[in-house]
Design a protein around this motif. Sequence first.
Motif, PDB file in Angstrom:
ATOM      1  N   TRP A  62      -0.706  75.454  52.361  1.00 13.72           N
ATOM      2  CA  TRP A  62       0.129  76.447  53.045  1.00 13.72           C
ATOM      3  C   TRP A  62       1.375  76.693  52.199  1.00 13.72           C
ATOM      4  CZ3 TRP A  62      -0.519  77.859  58.441  1.00 13.72           C
ATOM      5  CH2 TRP A  62      -1.561  77.204  59.094  1.00 13.72           C
ATOM      6  N   LEU A  63       1.449  77.832  51.547  1.00 11.19           N
ATOM      7  CA  LEU A  63       2.641  78.241  50.800  1.00 11.19           C
ATOM      8  C   LEU A  63       3.213  79.539  51.360  1.00 11.19           C
ATOM      9  CD1 LEU A  63       1.444  77.610  47.121  1.00 11.19           C
ATOM     10  CD2 LEU A  63       2.837  76.112  48.558  1.00 11.19           C
ATOM     11  N   ASN A  64       2.670  79.989  52.464  1.00 11.53           N
ATOM     12  CA  ASN A  64       3.054  81.290  52.998  1.00 11.53           C
ATOM     13  C   ASN A  64       4.458  81.288  53.603  1.00 11.53           C
ATOM     14  OD1 ASN A  64       1.744  79.565  54.882  1.00 11.53           O
ATOM     15  ND2 ASN A  64       1.462  81.266  56.296  1.00 11.53           N
ATOM     16  N   HIS A  65       4.975  82.494  53.773  1.00 11.30           N
ATOM     17  CA  HIS A  65       6.297  82.726  54.365  1.00 11.30           C
ATOM     18  C   HIS A  65       7.404  81.997  53.600  1.00 11.30           C
ATOM     19  CE1 HIS A  65       5.057  85.078  57.885  1.00 11.30           C
ATOM     20  NE2 HIS A  65       3.964  84.336  57.833  1.00 11.30           N
ATOM     21  N   ASN A  66       7.429  82.208  52.295  1.00  7.82           N
ATOM     22  CA  ASN A  66       8.510  81.761  51.428  1.00  7.82           C
ATOM     23  C   ASN A  66       9.010  82.996  50.684  1.00  7.82           C
ATOM     24  OD1 ASN A  66       9.031  78.687  51.298  1.00  7.82           O
ATOM     25  ND2 ASN A  66       6.799  78.816  51.411  1.00  7.82           N
ATOM     26  N   GLN A  67       9.603  82.797  49.538  1.00  6.16           N
ATOM     27  CA  GLN A  67      10.059  83.907  48.699  1.00  6.16           C
ATOM     28  C   GLN A  67       9.534  83.719  47.280  1.00  6.16           C
ATOM     29  OE1 GLN A  67      14.338  84.022  49.137  1.00  6.16           O
ATOM     30  NE2 GLN A  67      14.165  83.834  51.349  1.00  6.16           N
ATOM     31  N   LEU A  68       8.288  83.280  47.181  1.00  2.00           N
ATOM     32  CA  LEU A  68       7.678  82.994  45.885  1.00  2.00           C
ATOM     33  C   LEU A  68       7.417  84.281  45.118  1.00  2.00           C
ATOM     34  CD1 LEU A  68       5.208  80.214  47.075  1.00  2.00           C
ATOM     35  CD2 LEU A  68       7.414  79.906  45.915  1.00  2.00           C
ATOM     36  N   THR A  69       7.600  84.222  43.817  1.00  2.00           N
ATOM     37  CA  THR A  69       7.435  85.390  42.941  1.00  2.00           C
ATOM     38  C   THR A  69       6.455  85.046  41.826  1.00  2.00           C
ATOM     39  OG1 THR A  69       9.342  84.678  41.634  1.00  2.00           O
ATOM     40  CG2 THR A  69       9.776  86.249  43.426  1.00  2.00           C
ATOM     41  N   GLY A  70       6.362  85.918  40.851  1.00  2.00           N
ATOM     42  CA  GLY A  70       5.462  85.681  39.725  1.00  2.00           C
ATOM     43  C   GLY A  70       4.036  86.065  40.088  1.00  2.00           C
ATOM     44  N   THR A  71       3.111  85.647  39.278  1.00  2.00           N
ATOM     45  CA  THR A  71       1.698  85.959  39.498  1.00  2.00           C
ATOM     46  C   THR A  71       0.972  84.735  40.051  1.00  2.00           C
ATOM     47  OG1 THR A  71       1.137  85.338  37.237  1.00  2.00           O
ATOM     48  CG2 THR A  71       1.690  87.662  37.624  1.00  2.00           C
ATOM     49  N   LEU A  72      -0.205  84.964  40.603  1.00  2.00           N
ATOM     50  CA  LEU A  72      -1.032  83.856  41.076  1.00  2.00           C
ATOM     51  C   LEU A  72      -1.635  83.155  39.865  1.00  2.00           C
ATOM     52  CD1 LEU A  72      -2.901  85.553  44.056  1.00  2.00           C
ATOM     53  CD2 LEU A  72      -1.143  83.785  44.186  1.00  2.00           C
ATOM     54  N   PRO A  73      -1.427  81.861  39.723  1.00  2.00           N
ATOM     55  CA  PRO A  73      -1.986  81.158  38.561  1.00  2.00           C
ATOM     56  C   PRO A  73      -3.513  81.107  38.604  1.00  2.00           C
ATOM     57  CG  PRO A  73      -0.549  79.696  39.849  1.00  2.00           C
ATOM     58  CD  PRO A  73      -0.641  80.991  40.576  1.00  2.00           C
ATOM     59  N   THR A  76       3.335  89.068  42.582  1.00  2.00           N
ATOM     60  CA  THR A  76       2.915  90.330  41.982  1.00  2.00           C
ATOM     61  C   THR A  76       1.718  90.110  41.055  1.00  2.00           C
ATOM     62  OG1 THR A  76       4.462  90.018  40.157  1.00  2.00           O
ATOM     63  CG2 THR A  76       5.271  91.285  42.055  1.00  2.00           C
ATOM     64  N   GLY A  77       1.266  91.189  40.453  1.00  2.00           N
ATOM     65  CA  GLY A  77       0.178  91.104  39.480  1.00  2.00           C
ATOM     66  C   GLY A  77      -1.169  91.358  40.122  1.00  2.00           C
ATOM     67  N   THR A  78      -2.198  90.924  39.432  1.00  2.00           N
ATOM     68  CA  THR A  78      -3.564  91.122  39.914  1.00  2.00           C
ATOM     69  C   THR A  78      -4.105  89.832  40.508  1.00  2.00           C
ATOM     70  OG1 THR A  78      -4.481  90.568  37.755  1.00  2.00           O
ATOM     71  CG2 THR A  78      -4.043  92.908  38.188  1.00  2.00           C
ATOM     72  N   LEU A  79      -5.153  89.964  41.268  1.00  2.00           N
ATOM     73  CA  LEU A  79      -5.823  88.815  41.861  1.00  2.00           C
ATOM     74  C   LEU A  79      -6.704  88.173  40.784  1.00  2.00           C
ATOM     75  CD1 LEU A  79      -5.946  87.550  44.673  1.00  2.00           C
ATOM     76  CD2 LEU A  79      -7.910  88.985  45.155  1.00  2.00           C
ATOM     77  N   PRO A  80      -6.484  86.899  40.462  1.00  2.00           N
ATOM     78  CA  PRO A  80      -7.283  86.267  39.401  1.00  2.00           C
ATOM     79  C   PRO A  80      -8.758  86.158  39.793  1.00  2.00           C
ATOM     80  CG  PRO A  80      -5.395  84.887  39.988  1.00  2.00           C
ATOM     81  CD  PRO A  80      -5.474  85.988  40.997  1.00  2.00           C
ATOM     82  N   SER A  81      -9.635  86.484  38.872  1.00  2.00           N
ATOM     83  CA  SER A  81     -11.072  86.369  39.137  1.00  2.00           C
ATOM     84  C   SER A  81     -11.477  84.924  39.385  1.00  2.00           C
ATOM     85  CB  SER A  81     -11.871  86.952  37.973  1.00  2.00           C
ATOM     86  OG  SER A  81     -11.595  86.244  36.779  1.00  2.00           O
ATOM     87  N   GLU A  82     -10.702  83.969  38.875  1.00  2.00           N
ATOM     88  CA  GLU A  82     -10.999  82.544  39.056  1.00  2.00           C
ATOM     89  C   GLU A  82     -10.996  82.133  40.526  1.00  2.00           C
ATOM     90  OE1 GLU A  82      -9.580  83.096  34.908  1.00  2.00           O
ATOM     91  OE2 GLU A  82      -8.951  83.831  36.862  1.00  2.00           O
ATOM     92  N   LEU A  83     -10.355  82.904  41.397  1.00  2.00           N
ATOM     93  CA  LEU A  83     -10.381  82.579  42.828  1.00  2.00           C
ATOM     94  C   LEU A  83     -11.795  82.705  43.387  1.00  2.00           C
ATOM     95  CD1 LEU A  83      -7.052  84.101  44.222  1.00  2.00           C
ATOM     96  CD2 LEU A  83      -7.524  81.776  43.425  1.00  2.00           C
ATOM     97  N   GLY A  84     -12.687  83.342  42.671  1.00  2.00           N
ATOM     98  CA  GLY A  84     -14.078  83.443  43.090  1.00  2.00           C
ATOM     99  C   GLY A  84     -14.800  82.109  43.094  1.00  2.00           C
TER     100      GLY A  84
END
Length: 166
Positions: free
Chosen positions: A100-111, A131-139
């Motif tokens: 659970w990392l939701n409802h913060n003020q995190l920035t940058g891209t998804l690693p 920001t950025g794109t959704l990493p294909s690795e999340l698949g």
Amino acid sequence: MISGDPMATARSAAMLALAMLLFAQLSAAGSINETAAYQTCMTTPSSCSSLSFYNRQLTGTLPTELGIFTNLMYMTLWMNAMTGSIPSELGALTRLRTMWLNHNQLTGTLPTELGALTRVTFMAIDHNQVTGTLPSELGTLTSVTYLGLQELRLTGTLPSELGAIT
């Protein structure tokens, strides 16, 4: 404990810094309820299976040192005011089931390293400023039953690899 091994010394220093940061923030919020358990967790990372600091008004960035909690199964840091990027070192938490990392003020891209968390069943990153794109690795997160990505600032198309998530 100081040893002759520079990596061990660096790890000990990092753990001490992380423990001091977490406990200072929790003390300021007046909400340390599990002091003994968290002291054990901070001094012996391999014994730690859960970090739960939700809705504690924590500020600052997510420490990269979280990646050395290799037996961590549950990480709950939602509803705080954490800033900065999600550390790529979280990809080392391969036993993690819930994040659970939701409802913060995190920035940058998804690693892309988050794709290594193949045991995760619940991942909430929503309501941040990522920001950025959704990493294909999340698949590769084929065990996931909830992937919260709403209210982010993502662009681009959905990677076809996400079709592996059922």
